[in-house]
Design an enzyme around this catalytic site. Structure first.
Site, short mmCIF file in Angstrom:
data_model
loop_
_atom_site.label_atom_id
_atom_site.label_comp_id
_atom_site.label_asym_id
_atom_site.label_seq_id
_atom_site.Cartn_x
_atom_site.Cartn_y
_atom_site.Cartn_z
N SER A 142 28.08 39.76 19.15
CA SER A 142 27.90 40.99 19.92
C SER A 142 29.27 41.57 20.28
O SER A 142 30.10 41.79 19.41
CB SER A 142 27.02 40.73 21.14
N ASP A 190 18.01 43.74 14.06
CA ASP A 190 18.83 43.94 15.25
C ASP A 190 18.78 45.42 15.64
O ASP A 190 19.34 46.28 14.97
CB ASP A 190 20.27 43.53 14.97
N HIS A 204 19.12 40.42 17.47
CA HIS A 204 20.51 40.49 17.91
C HIS A 204 21.06 39.08 18.12
O HIS A 204 20.76 38.43 19.12
CB HIS A 204 20.60 41.29 19.21
#
Length: 580
Positions: free
Chosen positions: A207, A319, A350
């Site tokens: 991320s 995602d 994600h």
């Protein structure tokens, strides 16, 4: 801003697995000089030979950066922790490095109210650091692990700037320190050198933590040999915007660069960053959604030409936080600049993946790029794609070289029971009304029924499995009865237990000419609007139907204006990257 609270996405760590085989000693060599190393191999990978209990912990070091993001007249320092194996005095080790804004937690901050009117362009119509699994797995194998806190977070100085050059240089400084080009100090002010390191660094993270490796790689910093960005951003514009439309990261409606920075602003005396937050608010231009210099400074794709490190991209095909355009445009730019690369696309959302022997593959990748071990990792096909049944497929590149852009004139299913109407028929006109409070999963249901708030176009029932690999695009000609609206296209798989939204894309009609400039839309005048959906790699099963659903506002992603805007569609087509 509303009273709603937000939680920004968190990063993940990786699991560890050990595979036995034969052992050997090797020495790695840098171009500039020979560095003595001591490792042993099993199955082409480093094996654990160093004691975790004897590992050396350098806690609370502070690396001096090149920037003064809080404008206090002093160079910012970033806080890091180092864990490394206890080696003989002359033995050097490479570094696995992760920088993060999340280590000291997140603050609850207000987000933007998205239940508001769109802006019409006025113009003339035309937390405590845990070295965790990185340290537990890699330190015994002869690696140092460095975990840092990015500017404005935790014990670091400065202010968070959501992806700009200051944040990049603050992160880069740790690599400079490892290579003797920057200074680091203990809490007591004693200077500390990284004379235990070969200077070879690999960055990784998930991320935001994976975004920073992308960003730093574009500096071409010496010593950064490889990066493994997982679920990472390559352009911040495409994280918070799409074709001029203000778009939320999945699950985080109302988030933007300023409240992201506020959420990670966990340093002491956070009030010193007030002006920086105001500058983020002004620069992001939430009113128009246009691409500007603010976003250009946070676009790493355009700087791919400067990347000298190899890149191992990992991304989930489902995602909807860091959407798939992020990996697709980055992968393409890296290829155009001949950057050594590899990519895994998995079926998760994600985050990363633990299947397909992920830990062993990551281990081999780092061994190759940081220790110079010839283990065959670069002889494999570049791309692994996980299929819907969880098996893995190896392909030479992505999109699949066999994918061909195919323009399709779809069939309208919800306006005629007996006679499907070609979407391309010039004498046919269809209209629908915007209602931002109806969610997309409701709007794609029952495609055979007439619903006022959508248009549904379906292909004939598929006679064989049909795979797409790449970026679907849509083009419609029509008009809007107001000067402002959202446009949303949903690519849908019909035929399973329930409709599945495969991918989607958005546009602000006012950006009909470019994402840099808004054009005043004249109500009732015909325009041709063309926009992309999020890239995907997906198999539609035989017996299913491919559908395209047109709606205006998308409840989970767009601004949600008042209901009632009427959109009229005349000519349209969709382009799908179909694998032949």
């Amino acid at each position: 801003m509303s009273k709603k609270k937000m939680a920004i996405t968190l990063s993940a760590m990786l699991s560890a697995t050990i595979i036995p085989s034969f052992t050997m000693d090797v020495h790695a060599e840098k171009k500039e000089e020979t560095k003595n190393t001591k490792i042993e191999l099993e199955n082409g990978m480093t094996k654990p030979i160093y004691s975790l209990d004897e590992a050396i912990m350098d806690e609370n070091l502070y690396v001096e950066t090149e920037v003064d993001s809080d404008q206090d007249g002093k160079k910012d320092r970033v806080s890091i922790k180092v864990m490394r194996p206890k080696t003989d005095p002359n033995v050097k080790v490479p570094v696995i490095y992760e920088m993060s804004p999340y280590r000291s937690g997140l603050k609850d901050v207000p987000v933007y109210n998205v239940d508001e009117e769109l802006y019409a362009y006025e113009g003339k119509p035309y937390g405590a650091i845990n070295l965790g699994s990185y340290g537990n797995y890699y330190v015994p194998r002869g690696y140092a692990v460095i975990l840092g806190e990015s500017i404005g977070t935790g014990k670091s100085d400065g202010c968070p700037t959501t992806g700009d050059e200051q944040e990049i240089l603050g992160t880069k400084s740790v690599i400079d320190w490892v290579n003797g080009r920057a200074k680091a100090f203990t809490e007591q002010g004693e200077e500390v050198q990284a004379n235990w390191s070969t200077g070879n660094v690999g960055m990784t993270g998930v991320s935001y933590n994976g975004t920073l490796p992308n960003a730093v790689a574009t500096t071409g910093v010496e010593g950064l040999k490889t990066i493994i960005p997982i679920a990472a951003i390559s352009s911040w514009y495409d994280y918070y915007r799409a074709n001029g439309a203000v778009i939320a990261p999945g699950g985080y409606q109302g988030e933007d660069t300023d409240n992201m920075a506020e959420a990670v602003l966990t340093r002491e005396n956070p009030e010193v960053c007030g002006q920086v937050i105001k500058e983020l608010t002004a620069g992001q231009d939430r009113k128009t959604g246009n691409y500007n210099d603010f976003w250009d400074k946070r676009n790493y794709v355009k700087d791919a030409k400067n990347v000298k490190a190899s890149v191992f991209v990992v991304h989930g095909l489902n995602d909807w936080n860091v959407k798939t355009k992020q990996f697709a445009q980055w992968w393409e730019a890296l290829g155009e600049n001949n950057v050594p690369r590899k990519m895994w696309l998995h079926q998760g959302g994600h985050g990363g993946t633990s299947s397909n022997n992920w830990q062993q593959t990551q281990n081999k990748w780092l061994d190759y790029w940081l220790y110079g071990i010839e283990n065959g990792i670069m002889d494999e096909p570049m791309v692994d794609v996980q299929r819907e049944n969880k098996t893995w497929q190896k392909i030479k590149n992505w999109p699949d070289p066999a994918a061909v852009p195919s323009k399709i004139r779809m069939y309208l299913s919800n306006k005629s029971v007996n006679l499907p109407l070609s979407m391309g028929s010039a004498n046919k006109v269809f209209s629908f009304l915007d209602d931002a409070q109806i969610k997309s999963n409701q709007l794609v249901a029952n495609p055979e029924l007439e619903v006022a708030n959508r248009l549904v176009y379906t292909m004939p029932v598929l006679q064989k499995d049909t795979r797409i690999s790449g970026t679907p695009k849509i083009s419609i000609t029509g008009n809007i009865d107001r000067s402002v609206s959202n446009l949303t296209a949903l690519l849908v798989d019909y035929g399973g237990a329930k409709p599945e939204i495969v991918t989607r894309g958005w546009m602000d009609p006012q950006n009909v000419k470019s994402i840099e400039n808004s054009t005043a839309i004249q109500p009732g005048k015909d325009y041709t609007f063309t926009w992309d959906m999020q890239p995907d790699d997906y198999v539609f099963k035989a017996g299913h139907q491919i559908g395209v659903v047109l709606i205006a506002s998308d409840y989970d992603y767009t601004i949600r204006p008042k209901a009632g805007t009427k959109l009229t569609v005349k000519l349209s087509e969709v382009t799908l990257p179909i694998v032949k």
